[in-house]
Enzyme design. Sequence first.
Site, mmCIF file in Angstrom:
data_model
loop_
_atom_site.group_PDB
_atom_site.id
_atom_site.type_symbol
_atom_site.label_atom_id
_atom_site.label_comp_id
_atom_site.label_asym_id
_atom_site.label_seq_id
_atom_site.Cartn_x
_atom_site.Cartn_y
_atom_site.Cartn_z
ATOM 1 N N ASP A 20 -10.438 3.977 -1.352
ATOM 2 C CA ASP A 20 -11.039 2.945 -0.494
ATOM 3 C C ASP A 20 -12.557 2.846 -0.671
ATOM 4 O O ASP A 20 -13.253 3.855 -0.712
ATOM 5 C CB ASP A 20 -10.784 3.269 0.981
ATOM 6 C CG ASP A 20 -9.333 3.053 1.351
ATOM 7 O OD1 ASP A 20 -8.487 2.964 0.445
ATOM 8 O OD2 ASP A 20 -9.062 2.978 2.558
ATOM 9 N N ASP A 77 0.832 -1.204 0.000
ATOM 10 C CA ASP A 77 0.000 0.000 0.000
ATOM 11 C C ASP A 77 0.873 1.263 0.000
ATOM 12 O O ASP A 77 1.639 1.501 0.942
ATOM 13 C CB ASP A 77 -0.882 -0.065 1.263
ATOM 14 C CG ASP A 77 -1.978 0.967 1.253
ATOM 15 O OD1 ASP A 77 -1.992 1.819 0.353
ATOM 16 O OD2 ASP A 77 -2.827 0.916 2.165
HETATM 17 C C1 GAL Z 1 -5.557 2.164 2.828
HETATM 18 C C2 GAL Z 1 -5.989 1.022 1.950
HETATM 19 C C3 GAL Z 1 -6.976 0.189 2.731
HETATM 20 C C4 GAL Z 1 -6.299 -0.319 3.983
HETATM 21 C C5 GAL Z 1 -5.686 0.821 4.778
HETATM 22 C C6 GAL Z 1 -4.827 0.323 5.918
HETATM 23 O O1 GAL Z 1 -4.666 2.967 2.125
HETATM 24 O O2 GAL Z 1 -6.563 1.506 0.777
HETATM 25 O O3 GAL Z 1 -7.474 -0.861 1.945
HETATM 26 O O4 GAL Z 1 -5.319 -1.243 3.613
HETATM 27 O O5 GAL Z 1 -4.903 1.658 3.973
HETATM 28 O O6 GAL Z 1 -4.209 1.353 6.616
#
Ligand code: GAL
Length: 660
Positions: A476, A405
Amino acid sequence: MNRVLTSRGILASALLVAGIGVAHAADLNVETLDLSKMSAGWQKPLANKSVAGADLKVAGQTFARGIGTHADSQLAINVFGTATHFSALVGIDDEAEGKGSVVFEIYADGKLKATSGVMHANNKPKRLEADITGAKQIALVAQSNDDGIDYDHADWLEPTLTLNDAAPVKPVAVEAPNLAGVDDEAPLPIFASAKPSAEPQIHGARVVGSTPGRPFLFAVPTTGEGPLKFSAKGLPTGLKIDADTGFITGTLGSAGTYTVALEVRGPRGVARRNLTLIAGAHKLAQTPPLGWNSWNIYYCGVDEDKVRAATDEIVSLGLQKHGFRYVNIDDCWQAPRLADGTIGVNTKFGEMKALGDYIHSKGLLFGIYSSPGPKTCAGYDGSYGHEDQDAKSYASWGVDYLKHDWCSYGGVADGNGPTPMDGLERQKHPYATMRRALDGASRDIVYSLCQYGMGDVWKWGADPDISANLWRTTGDIGPSYASMTNIGFAQSDHALYAGPGHWNDPDMLFLHALKPNEQLTHLTLWSLLAAPLLIGSDLSKATPFTLDALSNDEMIDIDQDPLGHAAERRAQRGSTQVWSRPLWNGTIAVGLFNLGRAKTKVSAKWIELGLRGAQPVRDVWARHDMGRFTDEVALDVPAHGAQYLIIGTPNAADYTAQGR
Ligand code: GAL
């Protein structure tokens, strides 16, 4: 929380002080509640401002008090039976440039109490009020009309709850899944033939990839009355199948494409199906990953017990038998690095290797999360500068899947790292680095990019230097119908970039936030899109409806179709859409969607689907043949719901990927 006494309250208090026995009432200004619990289809709801941060203004009139939000939006308030009345003016904020249309509604304990009807831009604010005496929970809902959510800047002006005198507890805003929304229409009758047949049936992926020399695990997903006995003809050297569990394990010797004839015998019959094994470098995820991920339900509250519970539930609820196999921990498992740079594991988890072994002992696969940046999105240590070390740690724990990520990588790319980067290099560099690290580890690890679609990731995510198996195409997903549909119905343009080994990822499932018909829309659309199906729910609380929908083998079969062609939109009429994708056996899968607020007929027209003549039509959710249709099939689709069809005559009985 402020309670503001209005003149009525003051009068009642005065009467009470004077010894006159009237119940006094106090009013609560609703904008003073915790609006972080309120959902919105765009940005975040604001107190005393429009959703874009300007003064609240409707039809030229400015208001000092209120909530600016954006459809689709919901504020759920636990009132504990302490409130008698709700009142507000509602309208579309003038900042919406004369566009937008919204329906405002008040619900009490799930029942519609008042509706504004469709409000258009420039309409004068309308008074919306409801008697909510005795209600435990109310919801203020602002929904788009049937034309999508664009410009739907929805204002609740001077929203006021009247509390009765007895109010011992204060109303409180709560996160609640989609309490109110469309009329509660009965879901489609997917239970009709939901019982799995007693005869053995093989499900899930028809094609599986692996790298020669690395450990392999594939549990043949099979339903049917046991005891079942598994066998496989044509397994390449190095692999064996366990006759009792159906787990294929071992290490493939050499590259190649192998057709394995699977057979499962039970007291009620025999099932046979070919499984294609593709052995070579970067051949993982020949079909989209199916499984579970912790984020959409536990966020940073994830711990080992929850992951073990999810592992057990995937087995005990039968989801494994339908093909679900990844158990993925998202963010928040890490602890600071040890002195030698090894990534730490926080105290919510024990030995990661033991957890990996446990997951594998069930025939399932183990997923983990990190960031290419110095910090993950939740602020834990990312992999920046430690990629090789982390890949080796993951491999030693038995990790089979990495979600990587972007999070804090922007700072590195902008110059905190050795060299500032721009253009495509900025996008690719961190992922090429981890790709090299994964290649150097001793294990097959599915590589999932999460950078929200930046730089049109679908155009380069499969390049050899990245070889991502999937990439997020969007920001998200949130716990609402609006979020799910905004993402899902915007996926048509990059369909062509998905294919075996490299998938578009419109983010994980959020079934527990949706009503039954909306869940069918979510699963119909995601499986048409050839998306990974990662369940983001607490499975112990999943309803029978949700479990039946997730266990629908025909839906899964479409998602896992070995051709890997993602669906595209073929037609859009008002609030309805038709999407389709071709399947390996010459048939096509078709979704009929109704994004509107009332039941309507949606038509799949042959001319739009490239079909001719009389065609057999099968209902995927109800699992029955509907007969032959010519030119079109038009079906009722419930509000926010979907019908799922397979159209055409299969031209082959089994799939083998010879020549692929
Ligand atoms: C976001 C991601 C989510 C989750 C989250 C965890 O950036 O898109 O799916 O993984 O971080 O902090």
